[in-house]
Design a protein around this motif. Structure first.
Motif: not given
Length: 300
Positions: A102-105, A111-114, A121-122
């Motif tokens: 889960p990516i919530n921001h 942060e998403l790229n990190y 994750a692809h």
């Protein structure tokens, strides 16, 4: 393990995804989630059979079209009110044998790229509205699109329709999901949660809730199936909460606990709590179980 056996204790299931199948088979038309807007009006709802069917469809598409292997990472990008879509994607990953991230921001591009790079994750599962908003934000900020990542819109997948009688067996990955949060120093860290950990958490949660006597019965219960949640479909047991259901205690209580216990989760935005009298009105209107309502508030 037969998910259609309505008398099977929760402790006999190996993972939470099989329990979702159990709910879909034994409480098909009982509401699983009800989502409210900041004014307390219903935005969306879903029954257990629909939730299970949509999760099966997500799993089928991942298995057939993604080219991923068991245990590979799949990112989930959903907004806080998209709990139904998030739950469908989360359990779709469980059934497909991949690990959810889960990516919530998502608005924080760094942060998403990190997270995408650190988990390798692809594939990203999201909604059409989120994808459009993300494309718009990237264009405005003149940022490059994340490389080597596919974006799928789960709200367009529909429901699963079995071609033959009987459900396909599956083998869940060892790790269920990876939850990222920031440390007190601001460092972004990921915590891995296994399916075994989830089942242990649910057993502990069952024991906590069972230790609180019911209004008309002072005897203690030792599991959801043996106690108050055994007759959730008949009694209409409800969890009323405003916590973020995509992470932490919100996910444990509302998403995972909701599936394990078979009760209805009613979610309202945190803005509803700031409106004088609205939260009390929601408790009265939906007859939310008071002890659970208190727990979800004090653990924020």
């Amino acid at each position: 393990m037969d998910p259609h056996d309505s008398k099977k204790p929760m402790a006999e299931f190996n993972d939470i995804a099989n329990i979702l199948r159990h709910r879909g088979a034994n409480q098909p038309k009982h509401p699983a989630f009800i989502i409210l807007d900041p004014k307390g009006k219903e935005l969306a709802s879903v029954t257990w059979d629909k939730l299970a069917s949509r999760a099966e469809k997500v799993a089928q598409v991942i298995r057939d079209k993604s080219g991923l292997y068991r245990g590979d990472r799949v990112a989930l990008v959903y907004r806080d009110h998209e709990i139904i879509e998030f739950t469908v994607a989360l359990f779709g990953c469980f059934i497909a044998g991949v690990t959810a991230v889960p990516i919530n921001h998502a608005e924080d591009y760094q942060e998403l790229n990190y997270i995408l790079n650190s988990t390798q994750a692809h594939l990203v599962l999201t909604t059409d509205n989120n994808l459009k908003a993300f494309q718009r934000d990237l264009a405005l900020q003149k940022l490059a699109w994340p490389r080597g990542v596919e974006w799928w819109k789960t709200n367009e997948f529909g429901s699963f329709h079995a071609k033959r009688k009987g459900e396909e067996t599956f083998q869940a990955a060892e790790l269920a999901y990876i939850e990222f949060s920031r440390s007190p120093t601001g460092e972004l860290r990921g915590v891995v949660i296994s399916h075994m950990t989830i089942m242990h958490q649910m057993a502990c949660l069952a024991a906590i809730i069972a230790s609180s006597p019911k209004k008309d019965d002072e005897q203690k219960r030792d599991s959801y199936t043996d106690g108050r949640f055994k007759t959730a479909q008949q009694l209409g047991e409800i969890l009323l909460t405003y916590l973020d259901c995509r992470m932490g205690v919100g996910m444990i209580f509302a998403v995972l606990g909701g599936v394990y216990g078979g009760f209805t989760t009613i979610w309202s935005s945190q803005a509803a709590v700031t409106v004088p009298g609205l939260w009390a009105n929601l408790i009265t209107r939906f007859k939310g179980y008071p002890s659970i309502s208190r727990l979800t508030q004090t653990n924020q």
